[in-house]
Design an enzyme around this catalytic site. Structure first.
Site, PDB file in Angstrom:
ATOM      1  N   HIS A   1      23.673  39.341  54.094  1.00  0.00           N
ATOM      2  CA  HIS A   1      23.212  40.555  54.764  1.00  0.00           C
ATOM      3  C   HIS A   1      22.380  41.363  53.785  1.00  0.00           C
ATOM      4  CE1 HIS A   1      26.479  43.715  53.485  1.00  0.00           C
ATOM      5  NE2 HIS A   1      26.243  42.884  52.517  1.00  0.00           N
TER       6      HIS A   1
ATOM      7  N   CYS B   1      21.996  46.563  47.096  1.00  0.00           N
ATOM      8  CA  CYS B   1      22.431  46.118  48.423  1.00  0.00           C
ATOM      9  C   CYS B   1      21.330  46.228  49.474  1.00  0.00           C
ATOM     10  CB  CYS B   1      23.669  46.894  48.862  1.00  0.00           C
ATOM     11  SG  CYS B   1      25.109  46.527  47.833  1.00  0.00           S
TER      12      CYS B   1
ATOM     13  N   HIS C   1      21.443  39.543  50.148  1.00  0.00           N
ATOM     14  CA  HIS C   1      22.476  38.980  49.269  1.00  0.00           C
ATOM     15  C   HIS C   1      23.616  38.464  50.140  1.00  0.00           C
ATOM     16  CE1 HIS C   1      23.747  43.131  50.002  1.00  0.00           C
ATOM     17  NE2 HIS C   1      24.993  42.747  49.736  1.00  0.00           N
TER      18      HIS C   1
ATOM     19  N   HIS D   1      28.029  37.332  50.503  1.00  0.00           N
ATOM     20  CA  HIS D   1      29.412  37.577  50.086  1.00  0.00           C
ATOM     21  C   HIS D   1      30.299  36.437  50.553  1.00  0.00           C
ATOM     22  CE1 HIS D   1      28.732  41.743  48.885  1.00  0.00           C
ATOM     23  NE2 HIS D   1      28.079  41.941  50.028  1.00  0.00           N
TER      24      HIS D   1
ATOM     25  N   HIS E   1      28.405  31.457  57.456  1.00  0.00           N
ATOM     26  CA  HIS E   1      27.099  30.947  57.037  1.00  0.00           C
ATOM     27  C   HIS E   1      25.971  31.454  57.938  1.00  0.00           C
ATOM     28  CE1 HIS E   1      29.582  28.402  54.501  1.00  0.00           C
ATOM     29  NE2 HIS E   1      28.504  28.234  53.758  1.00  0.00           N
TER      30      HIS E   1
ATOM     31  N   GLU F   1      34.487  42.430  50.773  1.00  0.00           N
ATOM     32  CA  GLU F   1      33.225  41.817  50.369  1.00  0.00           C
ATOM     33  C   GLU F   1      33.387  41.086  49.040  1.00  0.00           C
ATOM     34  OE1 GLU F   1      29.793  44.555  52.401  1.00  0.00           O
ATOM     35  OE2 GLU F   1      30.227  44.873  50.301  1.00  0.00           O
TER      36      GLU F   1
END
Length: 139
Positions: free
Chosen positions: A27, A38, A42, A44, A82, A125
């Site tokens: 996201h 952010c 990137h 998580h 994914h 996260e």
């Protein structure tokens, strides 16, 4: 010779269980200032925990059978794992709003058939960063 465990009085109270699920996703948060890490794309390794409670256990002594939570895992695996969360979620993909969205899905699709009541959803996260959404019940 038998080692009998002594009988004790069982105190009144409520019972709480939790179950964790995981998924990998990406996201970005474009509403953040330029240069904020952010704001860039990137990913998580998310961990989601559902917390359920009840005052009276269902046979054989469960808040909810953990196996009955498998549709929640199936939903996460099919729709979030994914994926780019911006492309699949109807909310900004912050941990807070993901937790609220997943609570809504759980309440709508799972809770009516379960003996336990959803109390909260936590979205991690990272191992040290998480958000929790607590369900508020109408009295």
């Amino acid at each position: 010779m038998s080692d009998n465990v002594p009988t004790v009085g069982l105190p009144p109270g409520s019972f709480t269980i939790g179950k964790s699920f995981s998924f990998e996703a990406g996201h970005q948060l474009p509403g953040l200032p330029i240069g904020h890490k952010c704001a860039r794309g990137h990913g998580h390794s998310y961990r989601v925990e559902v917390i359920l409670t009840c005052g009276t256990l269902a046979p054989p002594g469960f808040v909810t059978d953990f196996g009955d939570l498998s549709p929640f895992k199936d939903f996460i695996d099919e729709h979030l794992d994914h994926r780019n969360l911006h492309e699949v979620l109807p909310v900004e993909p912050t941990a807070e709003l993901i937790a609220q969205y997943l609570a809504g899905w759980f309440l709508q699709h799972l809770e009516p058939a379960l003996p336990g009541r959803l109390m909260a959803v936590c979205v991690y996260e990272t191992a040290t960063s998480w958000a929790r959404f607590d369900v508020v019940r109408n009295a």
